[in-house]
Design a protein around this motif. Structure first.
Motif, short mmCIF file in Angstrom:
data_model
loop_
_atom_site.label_atom_id
_atom_site.label_comp_id
_atom_site.label_asym_id
_atom_site.label_seq_id
_atom_site.Cartn_x
_atom_site.Cartn_y
_atom_site.Cartn_z
N UNK A 1 0.82 -1.32 0.05
CA UNK A 1 0.04 0.03 -0.05
C UNK A 1 0.94 1.46 -0.09
N UNK A 2 2.10 1.19 0.17
CA UNK A 2 2.94 2.37 -0.10
C UNK A 2 3.19 3.25 1.23
N UNK A 3 2.60 2.47 2.33
CA UNK A 3 2.58 3.34 3.55
C UNK A 3 3.98 3.25 4.23
N UNK A 4 4.51 4.37 4.60
CA UNK A 4 5.89 4.29 5.10
C UNK A 4 6.02 3.52 6.35
N UNK A 5 7.00 2.69 6.60
CA UNK A 5 7.11 1.99 7.74
C UNK A 5 7.08 2.59 9.18
N UNK A 6 7.53 3.87 9.00
CA UNK A 6 7.57 4.66 10.26
C UNK A 6 6.18 4.95 10.70
#
Length: 205
Positions: free
Chosen positions: A40-45
């Motif tokens: 989904x392209x959500x940044x890990x942080x």
């Protein structure tokens, strides 16, 4: 080259909800932290904070079993949560409209044959506060309309009530401007400045 624009919080929330809706599975945080960035392209942080915001809004259920937290969400649960929030916001819009109408009547009476008074100044401040409240409520409504497309489709009928309430509220503002123009021969810019009405104030699309 311009840098690629990152996802907004609402886009991240919507995409994370897709994970639950598409899989209809139960996950631990570590699972979401692996899936969300890759699919989904959500940044890990930001995964943990986005997930917690959905839990806080009752969009995602969380249960602690042993030493681990488990997360899940189903369309029916999300629809119910959004309907409750929409009902609450619609009620607030309706109440704000009633307060604004009452205030407009009081302002009109206070202006008849009178110069500026402390009472009028106080009313104008309250009018401005109601205008800002209207904008905040509209932002909240927009936020809940932008979430999962499947759920939004089911909510369209419920949104009609809120839009009608906001439109009537807007009618009252234009009615007040029309009355002021006729009574005092003011132009639109003078009225907007006097009452703190934004230049782009208009009906919702």
């Amino acid at each position: 080259m311009s840098k690629k624009k990152g996802l907004s919080l609402e886009e991240k929330r919507s995409r994370m909800m897709e994970i639950f809706f598409e899989t209809k599975d139960v996950f631990q945080l570590k699972d979401i932290e692996k899936i969300a960035p890759k699919t989904k392209g959500i940044t890990p942080m930001s995964v943990k904070d986005v997930l917690q915001s959905l839990v806080d809004d009752n969009m995602v259920d969380c249960e602690r079993l042993g030493t681990s937290n488990y997360y899940w969400a189903f369309p029916s649960k999300a629809l119910h949560a959004r309907k409750l929030k929409l009902d609450e916001l619609s009620k607030q819009v309706s109440e704000a409209k009633k307060r604004q109408t009452s205030l407009q009547d009081a302002i009109e009476k206070a202006k008849e044959g009178r110069d500026d008074t402390e009472e009028r100044s106080a009313m104008l401040k309250e009018f401005q506060a109601l205008t800002e409240e209207r904008a905040q409520l509209q932002t909240e409504l927009d936020k809940y309309k932008e979430c999962d497309p499947q759920v939004v489709e089911e909510m369209k009928k419920s949104n009609v009530v809120a839009k009608i309430a906001v439109s009537r509220w807007t009618d009252n503002v234009f009615a007040m401007k029309s009355w002021t123009k006729k009574k005092f021969a003011f132009d639109n810019s003078q009225i907007d400045r006097a009452f703190g009405i934004p230049e782009d104030f208009d009906y919702m699309d």
